[in-house]
Design a protein around this motif. Structure first.
Motif, PDB file in Angstrom:
ATOM      1  N   TRP A  22      44.060  43.892  36.784  1.00 31.95           N
ATOM      2  CA  TRP A  22      43.252  43.245  35.522  1.00 31.95           C
ATOM      3  C   TRP A  22      43.941  42.070  35.142  1.00 31.95           C
ATOM      4  O   TRP A  22      45.148  41.928  35.236  1.00 31.95           O
ATOM      5  N   MET A  23      43.142  41.025  34.534  1.00 30.89           N
ATOM      6  CA  MET A  23      43.863  39.775  34.235  1.00 30.89           C
ATOM      7  C   MET A  23      42.868  39.287  33.156  1.00 30.89           C
ATOM      8  O   MET A  23      41.971  39.553  33.000  1.00 30.89           O
ATOM      9  N   VAL A  24      43.545  38.387  32.659  1.00 30.00           N
ATOM     10  CA  VAL A  24      42.941  37.859  31.307  1.00 30.00           C
ATOM     11  C   VAL A  24      41.888  36.621  32.064  1.00 30.00           C
ATOM     12  O   VAL A  24      41.668  36.098  33.102  1.00 30.00           O
ATOM     13  N   GLN A  25      40.823  36.347  31.041  1.00 32.78           N
ATOM     14  CA  GLN A  25      39.632  35.795  31.592  1.00 32.78           C
ATOM     15  C   GLN A  25      39.815  34.199  32.163  1.00 32.78           C
ATOM     16  O   GLN A  25      39.403  33.797  33.113  1.00 32.78           O
ATOM     17  N   SER A  26      40.780  33.347  31.531  1.00 28.68           N
ATOM     18  CA  SER A  26      41.169  32.210  32.261  1.00 28.68           C
ATOM     19  C   SER A  26      41.816  32.372  33.683  1.00 28.68           C
ATOM     20  O   SER A  26      41.425  31.555  34.435  1.00 28.68           O
ATOM     21  N   THR A  27      42.526  33.354  33.870  1.00 25.87           N
ATOM     22  CA  THR A  27      43.139  33.633  35.196  1.00 25.87           C
ATOM     23  C   THR A  27      42.129  33.877  36.136  1.00 25.87           C
ATOM     24  O   THR A  27      42.122  33.570  37.095  1.00 25.87           O
ATOM     25  N   ALA A  28      41.125  34.595  35.931  1.00 29.96           N
ATOM     26  CA  ALA A  28      40.196  35.244  36.563  1.00 29.96           C
ATOM     27  C   ALA A  28      39.306  33.996  37.068  1.00 29.96           C
ATOM     28  O   ALA A  28      38.889  34.123  38.137  1.00 29.96           O
ATOM     29  N   ILE A  29      39.085  33.241  36.175  1.00 32.33           N
ATOM     30  CA  ILE A  29      38.284  31.957  36.421  1.00 32.33           C
ATOM     31  C   ILE A  29      38.855  31.044  37.435  1.00 32.33           C
ATOM     32  O   ILE A  29      38.219  30.444  38.409  1.00 32.33           O
ATOM     33  N   VAL A  30      40.174  30.722  37.122  1.00 26.49           N
ATOM     34  CA  VAL A  30      41.001  29.997  38.199  1.00 26.49           C
ATOM     35  C   VAL A  30      40.973  30.631  39.433  1.00 26.49           C
ATOM     36  O   VAL A  30      40.766  29.718  40.647  1.00 26.49           O
ATOM     37  N   ILE A  31      41.252  31.951  39.586  1.00 25.84           N
ATOM     38  CA  ILE A  31      41.290  32.469  40.896  1.00 25.84           C
ATOM     39  C   ILE A  31      40.159  32.572  41.407  1.00 25.84           C
ATOM     40  O   ILE A  31      39.969  32.108  42.802  1.00 25.84           O
ATOM     41  N   GLY A  32      38.732  32.670  40.649  1.00 26.99           N
ATOM     42  CA  GLY A  32      37.438  32.689  41.366  1.00 26.99           C
ATOM     43  C   GLY A  32      37.314  31.309  41.913  1.00 26.99           C
ATOM     44  O   GLY A  32      36.586  31.135  42.839  1.00 26.99           O
ATOM     45  N   GLU A  33      37.416  29.982  40.950  1.00 31.16           N
ATOM     46  CA  GLU A  33      37.176  28.778  41.545  1.00 31.16           C
ATOM     47  C   GLU A  33      38.065  28.541  42.840  1.00 31.16           C
ATOM     48  O   GLU A  33      37.372  27.814  43.752  1.00 31.16           O
ATOM     49  N   GLU A  34      39.267  28.877  42.805  1.00 35.32           N
ATOM     50  CA  GLU A  34      39.921  28.727  44.244  1.00 35.32           C
ATOM     51  C   GLU A  34      39.350  29.218  45.232  1.00 35.32           C
ATOM     52  O   GLU A  34      39.283  28.599  46.507  1.00 35.32           O
ATOM     53  N   LEU A  35      38.849  30.514  45.117  1.00 36.76           N
ATOM     54  CA  LEU A  35      38.265  31.154  46.084  1.00 36.76           C
ATOM     55  C   LEU A  35      36.916  30.405  46.683  1.00 36.76           C
ATOM     56  O   LEU A  35      36.544  30.468  47.700  1.00 36.76           O
ATOM     57  N   GLU A  36      36.086  30.209  45.770  1.00 37.70           N
ATOM     58  CA  GLU A  36      34.932  29.516  46.091  1.00 37.70           C
ATOM     59  C   GLU A  36      35.288  28.216  46.856  1.00 37.70           C
ATOM     60  O   GLU A  36      34.530  27.888  47.819  1.00 37.70           O
ATOM     61  N   LYS A  37      36.253  27.649  46.441  1.00 34.89           N
ATOM     62  CA  LYS A  37      36.441  26.209  46.859  1.00 34.89           C
ATOM     63  C   LYS A  37      36.952  26.098  48.406  1.00 34.89           C
ATOM     64  O   LYS A  37      36.661  25.448  49.236  1.00 34.89           O
ATOM     65  N   ASN A  38      37.851  27.325  48.476  1.00 34.11           N
ATOM     66  CA  ASN A  38      38.438  27.409  49.969  1.00 34.11           C
ATOM     67  C   ASN A  38      37.310  28.013  50.645  1.00 34.11           C
ATOM     68  O   ASN A  38      37.693  28.287  51.909  1.00 34.11           O
ATOM     69  N   LYS A  39      36.309  28.709  50.265  1.00 37.02           N
ATOM     70  CA  LYS A  39      35.246  29.089  51.029  1.00 37.02           C
ATOM     71  C   LYS A  39      35.580  30.410  51.907  1.00 37.02           C
ATOM     72  O   LYS A  39      34.880  30.683  52.690  1.00 37.02           O
ATOM     73  N   HIS A  40      36.589  31.010  51.271  1.00 36.97           N
ATOM     74  CA  HIS A  40      37.294  32.343  51.640  1.00 36.97           C
ATOM     75  C   HIS A  40      36.609  33.594  51.139  1.00 36.97           C
ATOM     76  O   HIS A  40      36.473  34.430  51.589  1.00 36.97           O
ATOM     77  N   GLY A  41      36.386  33.246  49.882  1.00 36.12           N
ATOM     78  CA  GLY A  41      35.904  34.405  48.949  1.00 36.12           C
ATOM     79  C   GLY A  41      34.418  34.690  48.963  1.00 36.12           C
ATOM     80  O   GLY A  41      33.790  33.670  48.710  1.00 36.12           O
ATOM     81  N   ILE A  42      33.840  35.656  49.384  1.00 36.95           N
ATOM     82  CA  ILE A  42      32.393  35.925  49.311  1.00 36.95           C
ATOM     83  C   ILE A  42      32.121  37.017  48.281  1.00 36.95           C
ATOM     84  O   ILE A  42      32.813  38.023  48.181  1.00 36.95           O
ATOM     85  N   ASP A  43      30.737  36.781  47.742  1.00 32.21           N
ATOM     86  CA  ASP A  43      30.167  37.864  46.890  1.00 32.21           C
ATOM     87  C   ASP A  43      31.356  37.962  45.625  1.00 32.21           C
ATOM     88  O   ASP A  43      31.687  39.477  45.608  1.00 32.21           O
ATOM     89  N   LEU A  44      31.644  37.024  45.001  1.00 30.59           N
ATOM     90  CA  LEU A  44      32.702  37.386  44.014  1.00 30.59           C
ATOM     91  C   LEU A  44      31.965  38.037  42.680  1.00 30.59           C
ATOM     92  O   LEU A  44      30.947  37.359  42.256  1.00 30.59           O
ATOM     93  N   THR A  45      32.560  39.040  42.327  1.00 32.90           N
ATOM     94  CA  THR A  45      32.078  39.894  41.016  1.00 32.90           C
ATOM     95  C   THR A  45      33.002  40.147  40.312  1.00 32.90           C
ATOM     96  O   THR A  45      34.290  40.487  40.816  1.00 32.90           O
ATOM     97  N   PHE A  46      32.987  39.962  39.206  1.00 32.60           N
ATOM     98  CA  PHE A  46      33.921  40.196  37.945  1.00 32.60           C
ATOM     99  C   PHE A  46      33.341  41.356  36.919  1.00 32.60           C
ATOM    100  O   PHE A  46      32.313  41.351  36.856  1.00 32.60           O
ATOM    101  N   TYR A  47      34.240  42.099  36.541  1.00 30.62           N
ATOM    102  CA  TYR A  47      34.108  43.201  35.744  1.00 30.62           C
ATOM    103  C   TYR A  47      35.015  43.167  34.645  1.00 30.62           C
ATOM    104  O   TYR A  47      36.037  43.196  34.816  1.00 30.62           O
ATOM    105  N   ASP A  48      34.362  43.287  33.514  1.00 30.53           N
ATOM    106  CA  ASP A  48      35.417  43.556  32.159  1.00 30.53           C
ATOM    107  C   ASP A  48      35.676  44.912  31.950  1.00 30.53           C
ATOM    108  O   ASP A  48      35.129  45.622  32.818  1.00 30.53           O
ATOM    109  N   GLU A  49      36.342  45.190  30.856  1.00 28.68           N
ATOM    110  CA  GLU A  49      37.011  46.584  30.518  1.00 28.68           C
ATOM    111  C   GLU A  49      35.883  47.338  29.876  1.00 28.68           C
ATOM    112  O   GLU A  49      36.106  48.612  30.122  1.00 28.68           O
TER     113      GLU A  49
END
Length: 217
Positions: A22-49
């Motif tokens: 679990w992480m705060v929203q801003s951190t989740a976005i940064v990690i998601g953007e890095e994964l998309e930029k590097n094209k390693h992350g596929i099917d990124l899905t976020f779930y809140d509490e």
């Protein structure tokens, strides 16, 4: 509100499924953007509490909207009881973010016709909810910190509550939480960690009323 990220990670011809902490929203976005930029992350899905599902674009849009509203609340509360007068001093400190700034609200209240110290603790937490309502807070996660094991364990459902007076406070608090759509997290702390709320409660018993809001670093 915190978020968990699930995705498939591609390395050469292999794919591995990952689930984050679990992480705060801003951190989740940064990690998601890095994964998309590097094209390693596929099917990124976020779930809140609350179990709601978001994709990265939706989460970025939500972050822009939420950023201007009060969020990321940490709340300290304490109740002091004076048997001779059946009065309670209620002390509350709210820490929260709004925009790019962090704020603190310190408040207390004197409450009459109180019977026990446990009632005073419940009343202090309820006072915190009233402050949230005044801020027009809805649909956020709030961490409530106090030194009353009884109150926090009864609110979390870990301990049963047999006293009628305390059950009435439980009902009031649960209704207010439902009305405000607040996801409550209860964290017991030691008295040394709750000195500021305790001081506010003591000042209330001395009929010294306090309400202050300030920006903090």
């Amino acid at each position: 509100m915190k978020y968990k990220l699930e995705y498939r990670y591609r390395v050469k011809k292999e794919e591995v499924f990952f689930t984050s902490d679990w992480m705060v929203q801003s951190t989740a976005i940064v990690i998601g953007e890095e994964l998309e930029k590097n094209k390693h992350g596929i099917d990124l899905t976020f779930y809140d509490e609350n179990g709601t599902e978001w994709n990265l674009k939706e989460l970025i849009k939500l972050h822009a909207e939420v950023e201007e509203e009060p969020h990321d609340f940490t709340i300290f509360f304490d109740g002091g009881y004076r048997k001779e007068t059946n009065t309670a001093g209620l002390g509350v400190i709210l820490y929260f973010n709004q925009g790019k700034k962090k704020y603190r609200i310190r408040a207390n209240e004197l409450f009459h016709e109180m019977e026990t110290n446990n009632e005073a603790e419940y009343a202090a937490l309820y006072h915190a909810l009233n402050l949230l309502e005044e801020l027009e807070v809805k649909g956020v996660t709030c961490e409530f910190k106090g030194d009353s094991q009884v109150v926090l364990n009864q609110l979390s459902g870990e301990w049963p509550c047999y006293e009628e007076a305390l059950n009435k406070w439980l009902d009031r608090i649960e209704k207010k939480l439902s009305d405000l759509k607040i996801n409550a997290i209860y964290t017991p702390i030691g008295r040394n960690e709750n000195k500021e709320a305790d001081k506010l409660a003591t000042q209330a018993l001395a009929e010294k009323r306090i309400y202050s809001k300030m920006q903090i670093i």
